[in-house]
Design a protein around this motif. Sequence first.
Motif, PDB file in Angstrom:
ATOM      1  N   SER A 177      69.695  17.114  48.458  1.00  0.00           N
ATOM      2  CA  SER A 177      69.219  15.903  47.782  1.00  0.00           C
ATOM      3  C   SER A 177      69.577  14.658  48.578  1.00  0.00           C
ATOM      4  CB  SER A 177      69.821  15.799  46.387  1.00  0.00           C
ATOM      5  OG  SER A 177      69.274  16.778  45.548  1.00  0.00           O
ATOM      6  N   LEU A 178      70.716  14.690  49.239  1.00  0.00           N
ATOM      7  CA  LEU A 178      71.076  13.560  50.097  1.00  0.00           C
ATOM      8  C   LEU A 178      70.068  13.396  51.223  1.00  0.00           C
ATOM      9  CD1 LEU A 178      74.938  14.079  50.297  1.00  0.00           C
ATOM     10  CD2 LEU A 178      73.684  12.394  48.949  1.00  0.00           C
ATOM     11  N   LEU A 179      69.671  14.503  51.833  1.00  0.00           N
ATOM     12  CA  LEU A 179      68.670  14.439  52.891  1.00  0.00           C
ATOM     13  C   LEU A 179      67.307  14.003  52.349  1.00  0.00           C
ATOM     14  CD1 LEU A 179      69.547  17.733  54.788  1.00  0.00           C
ATOM     15  CD2 LEU A 179      70.213  15.411  55.394  1.00  0.00           C
ATOM     16  N   GLY A 180      66.937  14.533  51.208  1.00  0.00           N
ATOM     17  CA  GLY A 180      65.651  14.174  50.611  1.00  0.00           C
ATOM     18  C   GLY A 180      65.596  12.730  50.162  1.00  0.00           C
ATOM     19  N   ALA A 181      66.695  12.242  49.596  1.00  0.00           N
ATOM     20  CA  ALA A 181      66.730  10.838  49.174  1.00  0.00           C
ATOM     21  C   ALA A 181      66.676   9.911  50.382  1.00  0.00           C
ATOM     22  CB  ALA A 181      67.986  10.570  48.347  1.00  0.00           C
ATOM     23  N   GLY A 182      67.348  10.296  51.462  1.00  0.00           N
ATOM     24  CA  GLY A 182      67.273   9.503  52.695  1.00  0.00           C
ATOM     25  C   GLY A 182      65.872   9.470  53.258  1.00  0.00           C
ATOM     26  N   GLY A 236      57.050  10.592  50.840  1.00  0.00           N
ATOM     27  CA  GLY A 236      58.275  10.075  50.254  1.00  0.00           C
ATOM     28  C   GLY A 236      58.237  10.098  48.735  1.00  0.00           C
ATOM     29  N   LEU A 237      57.084   9.735  48.171  1.00  0.00           N
ATOM     30  CA  LEU A 237      56.946   9.785  46.710  1.00  0.00           C
ATOM     31  C   LEU A 237      57.003  11.218  46.192  1.00  0.00           C
ATOM     32  CD1 LEU A 237      54.203   7.087  46.059  1.00  0.00           C
ATOM     33  CD2 LEU A 237      56.625   6.986  45.455  1.00  0.00           C
ATOM     34  N   VAL A 238      56.400  12.145  46.916  1.00  0.00           N
ATOM     35  CA  VAL A 238      56.434  13.553  46.511  1.00  0.00           C
ATOM     36  C   VAL A 238      57.872  14.082  46.580  1.00  0.00           C
ATOM     37  CG1 VAL A 238      55.707  15.884  47.178  1.00  0.00           C
ATOM     38  CG2 VAL A 238      54.041  14.026  47.087  1.00  0.00           C
ATOM     39  N   ALA A 243      60.019  15.409  43.456  1.00  0.00           N
ATOM     40  CA  ALA A 243      60.626  16.739  43.488  1.00  0.00           C
ATOM     41  C   ALA A 243      62.123  16.664  43.233  1.00  0.00           C
ATOM     42  CB  ALA A 243      60.345  17.422  44.825  1.00  0.00           C
ATOM     43  N   LEU A 244      62.779  15.634  43.771  1.00  0.00           N
ATOM     44  CA  LEU A 244      64.210  15.464  43.514  1.00  0.00           C
ATOM     45  C   LEU A 244      64.493  15.242  42.040  1.00  0.00           C
ATOM     46  CD1 LEU A 244      65.299  13.215  46.510  1.00  0.00           C
ATOM     47  CD2 LEU A 244      66.096  15.515  46.013  1.00  0.00           C
ATOM     48  N   VAL A 245      63.732  14.361  41.430  1.00  0.00           N
ATOM     49  CA  VAL A 245      63.945  14.060  40.012  1.00  0.00           C
ATOM     50  C   VAL A 245      63.658  15.287  39.149  1.00  0.00           C
ATOM     51  CG1 VAL A 245      63.102  12.674  38.075  1.00  0.00           C
ATOM     52  CG2 VAL A 245      63.563  11.591  40.269  1.00  0.00           C
ATOM     53  N   ALA A 246      62.544  15.954  39.410  1.00  0.00           N
ATOM     54  CA  ALA A 246      62.189  17.134  38.614  1.00  0.00           C
ATOM     55  C   ALA A 246      63.177  18.276  38.844  1.00  0.00           C
ATOM     56  CB  ALA A 246      60.768  17.586  38.947  1.00  0.00           C
ATOM     57  N   VAL A 282      58.774  24.733  38.698  1.00  0.00           N
ATOM     58  CA  VAL A 282      57.672  24.199  39.499  1.00  0.00           C
ATOM     59  C   VAL A 282      58.183  23.710  40.850  1.00  0.00           C
ATOM     60  CG1 VAL A 282      56.019  22.283  39.645  1.00  0.00           C
ATOM     61  CG2 VAL A 282      56.137  23.673  37.591  1.00  0.00           C
ATOM     62  N   VAL A 283      59.344  23.059  40.864  1.00  0.00           N
ATOM     63  CA  VAL A 283      59.908  22.591  42.132  1.00  0.00           C
ATOM     64  C   VAL A 283      60.269  23.773  43.026  1.00  0.00           C
ATOM     65  CG1 VAL A 283      61.888  21.397  43.156  1.00  0.00           C
ATOM     66  CG2 VAL A 283      60.688  20.386  41.239  1.00  0.00           C
ATOM     67  N   VAL A 284      60.865  24.801  42.448  1.00  0.00           N
ATOM     68  CA  VAL A 284      61.220  25.981  43.239  1.00  0.00           C
ATOM     69  C   VAL A 284      59.967  26.647  43.805  1.00  0.00           C
ATOM     70  CG1 VAL A 284      62.150  28.316  43.056  1.00  0.00           C
ATOM     71  CG2 VAL A 284      63.419  26.411  42.129  1.00  0.00           C
ATOM     72  N   LEU A 285      58.937  26.798  42.985  1.00  0.00           N
ATOM     73  CA  LEU A 285      57.701  27.405  43.477  1.00  0.00           C
ATOM     74  C   LEU A 285      57.043  26.540  44.543  1.00  0.00           C
ATOM     75  CD1 LEU A 285      56.217  28.818  40.161  1.00  0.00           C
ATOM     76  CD2 LEU A 285      57.229  30.099  42.055  1.00  0.00           C
TER      77      LEU A 285
END
Length: 150
Positions: A27-32, A47-49, A53-56, A92-95
């Motif tokens: 999540s740190l990498l994704g948020a960055g 970035g929005l996707v 995905a992080l929030v979900a 859904v995020v995992v899939l």
Amino acid sequence: MLPGKLSLYLIAIGVVLPSTMVAAFFSLLGAGFASDALRRHEHALAGLVALAALVAGWFGLVTLWRLHYRLLHARLDFNRPAAWAGLACGSVVVLALVLSSGGTLVFRVSFFGWPLLAAAYYAVVLWRLPTRAAGERQHDMNGPKDWRLR
């Protein structure tokens, strides 16, 4: 019928805890990535996707932990539609990770797909839980009807 404490602990320690630790790191990498993409206006959609995905994904993980705690203490006063929504968001995020990542299918399923075990376990537990007794307070989508804190 409530699940046994041993099975709850095994799912929590074997699946949910490692999923949370891996998610915290990535999540740190994704948020960055999401903040850099949105700040530079390069790959803004990606970035929005990633942010969605992080929030979900975290909604799904927090739902798993909340279900674990409530079921461990035999408290059935949680919001079931929110629990189903959390399990669905995490799944859904995992899939999406399994389908969109690179590598062989076996690697993708074994690396990204194992949180689906916990989601499937808690989905079966939710499905088999008894419905509320007639005398208990009923909840709607907006919370308790008498608006008192529990």
